[in-house]
Motif scaffolding. Structure first.
Motif, mmCIF file in Angstrom:
data_model
loop_
_atom_site.group_PDB
_atom_site.id
_atom_site.type_symbol
_atom_site.label_atom_id
_atom_site.label_comp_id
_atom_site.label_asym_id
_atom_site.label_seq_id
_atom_site.Cartn_x
_atom_site.Cartn_y
_atom_site.Cartn_z
ATOM 1 N N ILE A 48 0.837 -1.187 0.000
ATOM 2 C CA ILE A 48 0.000 0.000 0.000
ATOM 3 C C ILE A 48 0.875 1.241 0.000
ATOM 4 N N GLY A 52 -3.711 5.071 0.749
ATOM 5 C CA GLY A 52 -4.400 3.833 0.369
ATOM 6 C C GLY A 52 -4.894 3.791 -1.042
ATOM 7 N N THR A 55 -2.767 0.073 -4.243
ATOM 8 C CA THR A 55 -2.536 -1.198 -3.563
ATOM 9 C C THR A 55 -2.239 -2.295 -4.582
ATOM 10 N N THR A 66 -7.034 -7.884 2.724
ATOM 11 C CA THR A 66 -7.157 -6.453 2.457
ATOM 12 C C THR A 66 -6.090 -5.710 3.246
ATOM 13 N N SER A 68 -4.669 -2.064 4.515
ATOM 14 C CA SER A 68 -5.192 -0.722 4.775
ATOM 15 C C SER A 68 -4.232 -0.008 5.709
ATOM 16 N N GLN A 69 -4.512 1.263 5.938
ATOM 17 C CA GLN A 69 -3.609 2.013 6.810
ATOM 18 C C GLN A 69 -4.354 3.051 7.611
#
Length: 124
Positions: A48, A52, A55, A66, A68-69
């Motif tokens: 990522i 975001g 990706t 998945t 994410s951040q």
């Protein structure tokens, strides 16, 4: 120097879920998760970029994992659903200050910083 602390691994049954976390002590741009099973090479799982919007996923995990951040917490997560026994491995967070896209995101040599790893075990 940036330090990465990854956590969240554990033992689950097939079909279960886990969420891994990677906390960085400083600025990074590309953050990725890799995994390495015994006797196998380390492979890229997901990557990522800040915000975001960019990706990448390994084909083997698309639709199940998945990335994410949370920028405020300087943390990247890997939500792993529908886990399979073949997902069992040591999972490592990796980061670099460059924008790693294309094929380079999955190359271990592209990343300067690494976490210590967190074990994921999926039983059938």
């Amino acid at each position: 120097q940036v330090q990465l602390v990854d956590s969240g691994g554990g033992s689950v049954q097939a079909g279960g879920s886990l969420r891994l976390s990677c906390v960085a002590s400083g600025y990074t741009y590309s953050v990725a998760w890799f995994r390495q099973a015994p006797g196998k090479e380390r492979e890229g799982v997901a990557r990522i970029s800040p915000g975001g919007g960019d990706t990448y996923y390994a084909n083997s995990v698309k639709g199940r994992f998945t990335i994410s951040q949370d920028i405020a917490k300087n943390t990247v997560y890997l939500q792993m659903n529908s886990l399979k026994p073949e997902d069992s491995a040591m999972y490592y967070c990796a980061a670099d200050r460059r924008n790693l896209g294309g094929g380079s995101w999955a190359e271990t040599t592209s990343y300067q910083y690494w976490g210590q790893g967190t074990q994921v075990t999926v039983s059938s």
